[in-house]
Design a protein around this motif. Sequence first.
Motif, PDB file in Angstrom:
ATOM      1  N   ASN A  65      47.779 -14.164 101.131  1.00  0.00           N
ATOM      2  CA  ASN A  65      47.223 -15.478 101.485  1.00  0.00           C
ATOM      3  C   ASN A  65      48.053 -16.632 100.938  1.00  0.00           C
ATOM      4  O   ASN A  65      47.512 -17.600 100.393  1.00  0.00           O
ATOM      5  N   GLY A  66      49.372 -16.542 101.045  1.00  0.00           N
ATOM      6  CA  GLY A  66      50.241 -17.623 100.626  1.00  0.00           C
ATOM      7  C   GLY A  66      50.537 -17.702  99.146  1.00  0.00           C
ATOM      8  O   GLY A  66      51.175 -18.649  98.695  1.00  0.00           O
ATOM      9  N   THR A  67      50.078 -16.750  98.374  1.00  0.00           N
ATOM     10  CA  THR A  67      50.296 -16.748  96.929  1.00  0.00           C
ATOM     11  C   THR A  67      50.925 -15.432  96.513  1.00  0.00           C
ATOM     12  O   THR A  67      50.547 -14.370  97.007  1.00  0.00           O
ATOM     13  N   THR A  68      51.872 -15.476  95.602  1.00  0.00           N
ATOM     14  CA  THR A  68      52.460 -14.241  95.079  1.00  0.00           C
ATOM     15  C   THR A  68      51.462 -13.575  94.140  1.00  0.00           C
ATOM     16  O   THR A  68      50.982 -14.197  93.193  1.00  0.00           O
ATOM     17  N   ALA A  69      51.152 -12.322  94.448  1.00  0.00           N
ATOM     18  CA  ALA A  69      50.269 -11.522  93.595  1.00  0.00           C
ATOM     19  C   ALA A  69      51.124 -10.495  92.859  1.00  0.00           C
ATOM     20  O   ALA A  69      52.168 -10.065  93.366  1.00  0.00           O
ATOM     21  N   TYR A  70      50.686 -10.117  91.671  1.00  0.00           N
ATOM     22  CA  TYR A  70      51.421  -9.163  90.849  1.00  0.00           C
ATOM     23  C   TYR A  70      50.519  -7.978  90.518  1.00  0.00           C
ATOM     24  O   TYR A  70      49.368  -8.157  90.127  1.00  0.00           O
ATOM     25  N   LEU A  71      51.072  -6.794  90.679  1.00  0.00           N
ATOM     26  CA  LEU A  71      50.373  -5.544  90.372  1.00  0.00           C
ATOM     27  C   LEU A  71      51.078  -4.909  89.188  1.00  0.00           C
ATOM     28  O   LEU A  71      52.282  -4.655  89.228  1.00  0.00           O
ATOM     29  N   SER A  72      50.352  -4.691  88.137  1.00  0.00           N
ATOM     30  CA  SER A  72      50.902  -4.103  86.924  1.00  0.00           C
ATOM     31  C   SER A  72      50.233  -2.756  86.672  1.00  0.00           C
ATOM     32  O   SER A  72      49.011  -2.651  86.716  1.00  0.00           O
ATOM     33  N   MET A  77      54.378   7.783  86.852  1.00  0.00           N
ATOM     34  CA  MET A  77      54.708   6.500  87.398  1.00  0.00           C
ATOM     35  C   MET A  77      55.222   6.635  88.826  1.00  0.00           C
ATOM     36  O   MET A  77      55.015   5.730  89.640  1.00  0.00           O
ATOM     37  N   ALA A  78      55.851   7.750  89.128  1.00  0.00           N
ATOM     38  CA  ALA A  78      56.387   7.948  90.483  1.00  0.00           C
ATOM     39  C   ALA A  78      55.269   7.874  91.526  1.00  0.00           C
ATOM     40  O   ALA A  78      55.446   7.281  92.594  1.00  0.00           O
ATOM     41  N   PHE A  79      54.111   8.443  91.221  1.00  0.00           N
ATOM     42  CA  PHE A  79      52.979   8.415  92.157  1.00  0.00           C
ATOM     43  C   PHE A  79      52.525   6.976  92.412  1.00  0.00           C
ATOM     44  O   PHE A  79      52.353   6.554  93.544  1.00  0.00           O
ATOM     45  N   TYR A  80      52.327   6.202  91.336  1.00  0.00           N
ATOM     46  CA  TYR A  80      51.841   4.837  91.469  1.00  0.00           C
ATOM     47  C   TYR A  80      52.878   3.950  92.155  1.00  0.00           C
ATOM     48  O   TYR A  80      52.534   3.074  92.944  1.00  0.00           O
ATOM     49  N   GLY A  81      54.148   4.163  91.856  1.00  0.00           N
ATOM     50  CA  GLY A  81      55.200   3.398  92.509  1.00  0.00           C
ATOM     51  C   GLY A  81      55.237   3.658  94.007  1.00  0.00           C
ATOM     52  O   GLY A  81      55.332   2.729  94.813  1.00  0.00           O
ATOM     53  N   ALA A  82      55.130   4.931  94.409  1.00  0.00           N
ATOM     54  CA  ALA A  82      55.136   5.274  95.833  1.00  0.00           C
ATOM     55  C   ALA A  82      53.906   4.705  96.541  1.00  0.00           C
ATOM     56  O   ALA A  82      54.004   4.197  97.658  1.00  0.00           O
ATOM     57  N   ALA A  83      52.752   4.765  95.887  1.00  0.00           N
ATOM     58  CA  ALA A  83      51.519   4.234  96.483  1.00  0.00           C
ATOM     59  C   ALA A  83      51.606   2.716  96.643  1.00  0.00           C
ATOM     60  O   ALA A  83      51.185   2.166  97.660  1.00  0.00           O
ATOM     61  N   ALA A  84      52.163   2.032  95.656  1.00  0.00           N
ATOM     62  CA  ALA A  84      52.295   0.575  95.731  1.00  0.00           C
ATOM     63  C   ALA A  84      53.243   0.177  96.862  1.00  0.00           C
ATOM     64  O   ALA A  84      52.933  -0.715  97.659  1.00  0.00           O
ATOM     65  N   VAL A  85      54.381   0.838  96.956  1.00  0.00           N
ATOM     66  CA  VAL A  85      55.352   0.529  98.008  1.00  0.00           C
ATOM     67  C   VAL A  85      54.757   0.807  99.384  1.00  0.00           C
ATOM     68  O   VAL A  85      54.936   0.027 100.318  1.00  0.00           O
ATOM     69  N   ALA A  86      54.006   1.892  99.507  1.00  0.00           N
ATOM     70  CA  ALA A  86      53.372   2.225 100.790  1.00  0.00           C
ATOM     71  C   ALA A  86      52.368   1.155 101.211  1.00  0.00           C
ATOM     72  O   ALA A  86      52.105   0.982 102.400  1.00  0.00           O
ATOM     73  N   ASP A  87      51.817   0.413 100.242  1.00  0.00           N
ATOM     74  CA  ASP A  87      50.852  -0.644 100.534  1.00  0.00           C
ATOM     75  C   ASP A  87      51.512  -2.024 100.640  1.00  0.00           C
ATOM     76  O   ASP A  87      50.827  -3.040 100.664  1.00  0.00           O
ATOM     77  N   GLY A  88      52.831  -2.061 100.653  1.00  0.00           N
ATOM     78  CA  GLY A  88      53.527  -3.330 100.844  1.00  0.00           C
ATOM     79  C   GLY A  88      53.953  -4.054  99.580  1.00  0.00           C
ATOM     80  O   GLY A  88      54.484  -5.156  99.647  1.00  0.00           O
ATOM     81  N   SER A  95      53.274  -2.801  80.377  1.00  0.00           N
ATOM     82  CA  SER A  95      53.513  -2.629  81.801  1.00  0.00           C
ATOM     83  C   SER A  95      54.637  -1.644  82.046  1.00  0.00           C
ATOM     84  O   SER A  95      55.782  -1.883  81.680  1.00  0.00           O
ATOM     85  N   ALA A  96      54.306  -0.503  82.652  1.00  0.00           N
ATOM     86  CA  ALA A  96      55.324   0.483  83.008  1.00  0.00           C
ATOM     87  C   ALA A  96      55.893   0.182  84.377  1.00  0.00           C
ATOM     88  O   ALA A  96      56.951   0.652  84.732  1.00  0.00           O
ATOM     89  N   GLY A  97      55.189  -0.588  85.160  1.00  0.00           N
ATOM     90  CA  GLY A  97      55.657  -0.950  86.491  1.00  0.00           C
ATOM     91  C   GLY A  97      55.074  -2.271  86.919  1.00  0.00           C
ATOM     92  O   GLY A  97      53.892  -2.526  86.713  1.00  0.00           O
ATOM     93  N   CYS A  98      55.908  -3.108  87.472  1.00  0.00           N
ATOM     94  CA  CYS A  98      55.462  -4.415  87.943  1.00  0.00           C
ATOM     95  C   CYS A  98      55.879  -4.564  89.399  1.00  0.00           C
ATOM     96  O   CYS A  98      57.043  -4.373  89.733  1.00  0.00           O
ATOM     97  N   PHE A  99      54.927  -4.893  90.255  1.00  0.00           N
ATOM     98  CA  PHE A  99      55.161  -5.036  91.684  1.00  0.00           C
ATOM     99  C   PHE A  99      54.612  -6.390  92.124  1.00  0.00           C
ATOM    100  O   PHE A  99      53.758  -6.961  91.466  1.00  0.00           O
ATOM    101  N   HIS A 100      55.109  -6.891  93.242  1.00  0.00           N
ATOM    102  CA  HIS A 100      54.623  -8.177  93.741  1.00  0.00           C
ATOM    103  C   HIS A 100      54.589  -8.166  95.260  1.00  0.00           C
ATOM    104  O   HIS A 100      55.315  -7.397  95.906  1.00  0.00           O
ATOM    105  N   LYS A 101      53.710  -9.004  95.825  1.00  0.00           N
ATOM    106  CA  LYS A 101      53.673  -9.246  97.265  1.00  0.00           C
ATOM    107  C   LYS A 101      52.891 -10.527  97.514  1.00  0.00           C
ATOM    108  O   LYS A 101      52.128 -10.985  96.658  1.00  0.00           O
ATOM    109  N   GLU A 102      53.105 -11.089  98.689  1.00  0.00           N
ATOM    110  CA  GLU A 102      52.395 -12.306  99.037  1.00  0.00           C
ATOM    111  C   GLU A 102      51.047 -11.960  99.651  1.00  0.00           C
ATOM    112  O   GLU A 102      50.948 -11.110 100.536  1.00  0.00           O
TER     113      GLU A 102
END
Length: 85
Positions: free
Chosen positions: A42-49, A1-12, A33-40
């Motif tokens: 095009n004006g919408t909150t997207a979620y990465l699981s 999970m550490a790899f995916y978390g670091a990659a997600a954060v690096a992508d915003g 879901s072992a990890g849930c991330f979000h970012k905006e």
Amino acid sequence: MAFYGAAAVADGWRTDGENPTPVPSTGLVVSGSAGCFHKEINGTTAYLSVWFPSDFNAPQNPEPPEPTDEYGIEVTGSHDGDAWC
């Protein structure tokens, strides 16, 4: 999970904690879901699981266990706010 978390954060992508949806050590697993991330986007909150099928392995299950080297990634978003991990 550490790899995916670091990659997600690096992508915003952002998370609300170190492990926002941890898999319990005992009891029923209700989310893969072992990890849930979000970012905006095009004006919408997207979620990465990020999830691992092996988190659903149960000692009492007669079926062969899921391999520990498989994972799933899902991205969702909704303009009406219905999306989540």
